[in-house]
Every structure is written in structure tokens, then in C-alpha cells.
Design a protein around this motif. Structure first.
Motif, short mmCIF file in Angstrom:
data_model
loop_
_atom_site.label_atom_id
_atom_site.label_comp_id
_atom_site.label_asym_id
_atom_site.label_seq_id
_atom_site.Cartn_x
_atom_site.Cartn_y
_atom_site.Cartn_z
N PRO A 105 74.12 41.03 31.63
CA PRO A 105 75.40 41.76 31.03
C PRO A 105 76.40 40.87 31.15
O PRO A 105 76.36 40.06 32.30
CB PRO A 105 75.51 43.05 32.11
N GLY A 106 77.50 41.20 30.60
CA GLY A 106 78.75 39.97 30.62
C GLY A 106 79.53 40.31 31.79
O GLY A 106 80.26 39.38 32.17
N GLU A 107 79.16 41.37 32.61
CA GLU A 107 79.98 41.48 33.91
C GLU A 107 79.75 40.36 34.79
O GLU A 107 80.60 40.22 35.74
CB GLU A 107 79.65 42.95 34.56
N GLY A 144 89.26 35.01 34.03
CA GLY A 144 88.29 34.77 32.78
C GLY A 144 87.95 36.18 31.82
O GLY A 144 87.04 36.19 31.00
N ARG A 145 88.91 37.26 32.01
CA ARG A 145 88.87 38.40 31.19
C ARG A 145 89.62 38.25 29.93
O ARG A 145 90.43 37.60 29.60
CB ARG A 145 89.69 39.76 31.95
N GLY A 151 80.08 36.62 28.31
CA GLY A 151 79.19 37.69 27.77
C GLY A 151 79.94 39.05 27.49
O GLY A 151 81.06 38.81 28.22
N PHE A 152 79.31 40.02 26.93
CA PHE A 152 80.08 41.14 26.61
C PHE A 152 80.07 42.07 27.74
O PHE A 152 79.00 42.16 28.33
CB PHE A 152 79.79 41.80 25.37
N ASP A 153 81.27 42.82 28.12
CA ASP A 153 80.97 43.87 29.06
C ASP A 153 80.08 44.83 28.37
O ASP A 153 80.00 45.13 27.31
CB ASP A 153 82.18 44.44 29.30
N SER A 154 79.08 45.23 29.23
CA SER A 154 77.91 46.29 28.83
C SER A 154 78.68 47.66 28.29
O SER A 154 78.04 48.33 27.67
CB SER A 154 77.16 46.42 29.97
N THR A 155 79.95 47.83 28.80
CA THR A 155 80.58 49.03 28.27
C THR A 155 81.17 48.65 26.68
O THR A 155 81.73 49.89 26.38
CB THR A 155 81.49 49.69 29.15
N ALA A 188 79.44 37.08 33.99
CA ALA A 188 79.85 35.98 33.24
C ALA A 188 81.05 35.58 33.82
O ALA A 188 81.98 36.39 34.40
CB ALA A 188 79.80 36.23 31.85
N ASP A 189 81.43 34.24 33.68
CA ASP A 189 82.74 33.48 34.07
C ASP A 189 83.69 34.21 33.13
O ASP A 189 84.98 34.45 33.44
CB ASP A 189 82.75 32.16 33.84
N ILE A 190 83.41 34.28 31.86
CA ILE A 190 84.38 34.91 31.00
C ILE A 190 83.79 36.31 30.40
O ILE A 190 82.62 36.15 29.63
CB ILE A 190 84.60 33.86 29.54
N THR A 191 84.47 37.43 30.55
CA THR A 191 84.02 38.79 30.07
C THR A 191 84.68 39.09 29.01
O THR A 191 86.03 39.37 29.19
CB THR A 191 84.12 39.50 31.35
N ILE A 192 83.99 39.38 27.98
CA ILE A 192 84.82 40.17 26.57
C ILE A 192 84.51 41.55 26.50
O ILE A 192 83.40 41.98 26.97
CB ILE A 192 83.99 39.32 25.64
N LEU A 193 85.51 42.18 26.03
CA LEU A 193 85.64 43.55 26.14
C LEU A 193 86.53 43.98 24.74
O LEU A 193 87.61 43.46 24.65
CB LEU A 193 86.13 44.03 27.36
N PHE A 194 86.08 44.72 23.88
CA PHE A 194 86.85 45.24 22.80
C PHE A 194 87.28 46.62 23.52
O PHE A 194 86.56 47.57 23.90
CB PHE A 194 86.05 45.68 21.66
N THR A 195 88.70 46.91 23.42
CA THR A 195 89.45 47.86 24.18
C THR A 195 90.89 48.08 23.35
O THR A 195 91.09 47.51 22.61
CB THR A 195 89.67 47.59 25.48
#
Length: 226
Positions: free
Chosen positions: A122-124, A149-150, A81-85, A126-133
Motif C-alpha cells: 500500500p502507498g501509505e 512526500g504527500r 504509491g497510492f493511498d489505499s483509501t 511509500a516515500d511519496i504517497t498519492i491521494l485523490f481528494t
């Protein structure tokens, strides 16, 4: 005192090496304008400069074991899931990005059905956390091996595309996501330029199908008994 200090230093160095092995960075190649309509990008030259420094010691060889530093997932389903931020890349809407990321996970699940991936919010959690940064200018993304899993994708200097064919100065989101997901499942880089897990992604190109090597490696990691 000198002997004690030496032991402490060696222990700290070993811990640094172990922690470093869980992070994998993925590069794009140097960008140049197209010289003509048929050459919209500069291909990497195959030297060690194209390999992310954290994996220089881990190039894939058919003569070595496929097991990697970070292990693998011992559960099903594996959630993501996507990090909520997390913001979305400029010019792309949330629904389109989600569709592409879902497709990237399905490519891996097609060859290892037991992943049974589930996207959660929220993705936080999840096992695999996705973040655009923001990622270093040399790289389009980096990921961590299980069980961390980040999965981070650059949003600052990388122009992501979801079109059938990305422009000469763009990176294909599906191709980049498939590569980073491979790391979060336990795969390190390969020296095979045709594989999804090759460490560089050329501008304006697509790599949306797993190579036979990618398939063999992930199936060996999850199905072979050691």
C-alpha cells in the motif's frame, strides 16, 4: 512578562513560517467556455494572482541558489504509491490512472536516474504517497517537499483527462502529476510559464515534457555540491 510573551510569539511565528514552507498548492486558471474552436481555455495573465500564496516569496531566478525549503531525498530507490483509501477520478479506471502516474515519475527519472522510482502497495508505506481528494476550488492539487512526500490531486471539481488532448474544461493528468511530483522531489514554483513547475495549468492544455529549466533545477538540486 511582556518580554517573555514577545519571545514566545516570535518563536511561534517562526515555527508557523517553517511549517508552511513545506506545503505547495498548485492552481488551475479561471474557467470560461470557449469563444471559438481555437480558444478552448482562458490563459493566466501572469500576475501575482496566478501564483500560489505559499510560494510568493520563492519565485525562481537564475541568479539565486536552486536549493529549496524542503531539501531532497537522500536515498535510492525513492518509492511511491497510492493511498489505499484513494478513490479514482470519475470516468477513469485504475489501470489507466496508474499508467499515467508511472509515466509522470519516469519523466523525472529520465533526467535523474538515481531516483530509481519504485511503485509499491500500500502507498501509505511509500516515500511519496498519492491521494485523490477534495482540494480548495482554487487549486487542482498540492504537495509537500521531502521528506514529507504527500501528493494530493483534486477529485471534486477538477475533471482529469488522460486523452491525447484534453477538452476545454479538463485538466491533463500527466501534466498535473508531473508538476506535483516536482514538488515532492524538492522543487518550488518558477515564474517561467513554459516550465512544468509553473504554478498554473491551463484548461485544455498539455505540458508533458520537462523544460530545460526544469531539468537544470532538478539536476542542480541533486548533483551539485554546496
Amino acid at each position: 512578562m511582556g518580554i517573555k510573551f514577545s519571545h514566545q510569539f516570535n518563536g511561534a511565528f517562526i515555527m508557523f513560517v517553517v511549517l508552511q514552507s513545506f506545503l505547495v498548492e498548485s492552481r488551475h486558471v479561471k474557467l470560461e467556455p470557449p469563444h471559438n474552436q481555437e480558444q478552448g481555455h482562458r490563459k493566466s495573465n501572469g500576475t501575482s494572482d496566478d501564483i500560489a500564496p505559499s510560494t510568493l516569496d520563492g519565485l525562481y531566478s537564475s541568479k539565486i541558489n536552486y536549493n529549496l525549503y524542503g531539501g531532497k531525498w537522500y536515498k535510492s530507490p525513492v518509492t511511491y504509491g497510492f493511498d489505499s483509501t484513494s478513490p479514482m477520478p470519475s470516468g477513469l479506471n485504475y489501470e489507466d490512472v496508474i499508467y499515467v502516474i508511472d509515466e509522470a515519475f519516469q519523466k523525472w527519472q529520465a533526467v535523474v536516474p538515481e531516483f530509481a522510482f519504485q511503485r509499491i502497495y500500500p502507498g501509505e508505506d511509500a516515500d511519496i504517497t498519492i491521494l485523490f481528494t477534495t482540494v480548495s476550488t482554487e487549486y487542482y492539487g498540492y504537495s509537500y517537499y521531502p521528506p514529507d512526500g504527500r501528493l494530493h490531486l483534486d477529485i471534486d471539481h477538477t475533471y482529469w483527462s488522460i486523452e491525447s488532448y484534453p477538452a476545454w474544461n479538463e485538466h491533463d493528468l500527466l501534466s498535473g502529476a508531473m508538476h506535483e511530483i516536482g514538488h515532492t522531489l524538492g522543487l518550488m514554483h518558477t515564474s517561467n510559464r513554459d516550465a512544468v513547475m509553473y504554478p498554473t495549468l491551463d484548461y485544455g492544455t498539455i505540458k508533458r515534457e520537462l523544460s530545460q529549466e526544469d531539468i537544470d533545477r532538478i539536476q542542480s538540486l541533486y548533483y551539485d555540491e554546496y
